[in-house]
Write a protein that holds these residues in place. Sequence first.
Motif, PDB file in Angstrom:
ATOM      1  N   TRP A 184      -7.380   3.875   1.914  1.00 47.67           N
ATOM      2  CA  TRP A 184      -6.252   4.787   2.012  1.00 47.67           C
ATOM      3  C   TRP A 184      -5.071   4.113   2.695  1.00 47.67           C
ATOM      4  N   THR A 185      -3.863   4.470   2.238  1.00 47.21           N
ATOM      5  CA  THR A 185      -2.631   3.959   2.819  1.00 47.21           C
ATOM      6  C   THR A 185      -1.645   5.108   2.973  1.00 47.21           C
ATOM      7  N   TYR A 186      -0.517   4.815   3.626  1.00 44.25           N
ATOM      8  CA  TYR A 186       0.528   5.820   3.785  1.00 44.25           C
ATOM      9  C   TYR A 186       1.224   6.061   2.459  1.00 44.25           C
ATOM     10  N   GLY A 187       1.529   7.322   2.179  1.00 45.19           N
ATOM     11  CA  GLY A 187       2.339   7.720   1.040  1.00 45.19           C
ATOM     12  C   GLY A 187       3.085   8.981   1.405  1.00 45.19           C
ATOM     13  N   GLU A 219      -3.365   7.758  -1.185  1.00 45.67           N
ATOM     14  CA  GLU A 219      -2.184   7.774  -0.331  1.00 45.67           C
ATOM     15  C   GLU A 219      -2.090   9.124   0.369  1.00 45.67           C
TER      16      GLU A 219
END
Length: 50
Positions: free
Chosen positions: A16-19, A28
Amino acid sequence: MTEHDVWAAERQTQGWTYGAKRDDAKKETPCMVSYSQLSDSEKNFTETWQ
């Protein structure tokens, strides 16, 4: 380290990453920030699960 930091670290290991908007397919989420940067509604959500 806060519960949110633990949660974010676990999600990061899962890819998971920032979105700006949550997108499960892209993994995200806007919640991939430090606890102090969460919106009040997200902080309240987090606190109800502790």
